[in-house]
Design a protein around this motif. Structure first.
Motif: not given
Length: 291
Positions: A1-11, A97-112, A132-134
């Motif tokens: 399992m993992t904590y999956l983070v949606s990361y975008r450096p431009q934000t 990817q959440a399904t593939k990695l068996n993610a326990r949480l999906i973490v997202v930001g709020s942008g700019t 999402s079912n996660v």
């Protein structure tokens, strides 16, 4: 399992990575930073534009993964990895990817685009919440926890319905494992009445009865938790607006707020009802939205 983070450096919001690390310190697991790069349209074989786009996508993806790993390397005691994928739909790619990695949480930001210290739900995040079912964790813009910190307290938005009671037991178990405090919070809005209204006194009585019902339900929940060996505290967010009510609650570093999905929605995914959505948008701390 993992904590999956949606990361975008431009934000320019590394707080989403820091938040994932707080979870990983509380319940150890891998933090996986994922960048979704737009996928180009189908073109004829050998077209120059097709090759140029693929080169650009690879460069963007590799640079983003490298930037994420550099930030995560500054987080002590964290096992981290970073990858990138292409996709026409960012939410769909994240879910895949959440399904593939068996993610326990999906973490997202709020942008700019939104206000500092508050959560802004973008169109992409909104679609993710609908599919999402996660559990999805939303970080306020500019989130900046103390280095090396953990999740110290979990506040559950308590509605006193069957779904929330089921969630209560699950959250209590998580708090026991992570060594975090548990607080039950009920929002009791007091709707404004025109000064000339002849029923103003009656509405005061109705609101007082509402508060009595809230406190009674909370005490029942506390007794239930005590029978399971779990200590908790309670609070009531009062006010004439969601922002005022939640702003009047005491929040500290290491706090997160948990909101259950709508009890009227029949699908087993994350879907915010109107109340839950207002809590999310007015919360000063990270929010976990649970299916």
């Amino acid at each position: 399992m993992t904590y999956l983070v949606s990361y975008r450096p431009q934000t320019d919001d590394s707080g989403v990575l820091a938040l994932a690390c707080q979870f990983a310190r509380s319940e150890p697991d891998t933090v996986h930073a994922l960048t979704v790069v737009p996928r180009g349209w189908e073109t004829s074989a050998g077209a120059a534009t097709d090759g140029e786009f693929e080169t650009w996508a690879a460069e963007e993806g590799e640079a983003s993964a490298k930037a994420a790993l550099e930030i995560l390397a500054r987080e002590p005691g964290i096992t981290a990895e970073a990858t990138w994928v292409t996709g026409r739909s960012v939410p769909a790619a994240i879910m895949e990817q959440a399904t593939k990695l068996n993610a326990r949480l999906i973490v997202v930001g709020s942008g700019t685009d939104g206000p500092e210290g508050r959560i802004t739900v973008s169109s992409k995040t909104d679609r993710l919440l609908h599919s999402s079912n996660v559990p999805v964790v939303l970080a306020p813009r500019g989130y900046d926890p103390a280095p090396g910190s953990k999740i110290n307290r979990v506040t559950l938005a308590f509605r006193d319905d069957d779904a929330t009671w089921k969630l209560l037991d699950e959250v209590a178990e998580i708090c026991k494992r992570a060594g975090a405090e548990l607080r039950l919070l009920t929002v009791a809005l007091k709707h404004r009445t025109m000064v000339t209204s002849p029923v103003r006194g009656d509405e005061e009585v109705v609101y007082a009865k509402l508060l009595d019902q809230v406190k009674g339900a909370q005490q029942e929940a506390l007794a239930h938790l005590a029978s399971r060996g779990v200590e908790a505290t309670v609070d009531v967010a009062r006010g004439s607006s969601w922002a005022y009510a939640l702003g009047g609650v005491t929040w500290t570093d290491g706090d997160v707020l948990i909101v259950g999905s709508s009890r009227t929605h029949q699908l087993a995914n994350v879907f915010l009802g109107s109340g839950g959505a207002k809590i999310v948008r007015n919360s000063p701390v990270p929010v976990i939205v649970v299916p």
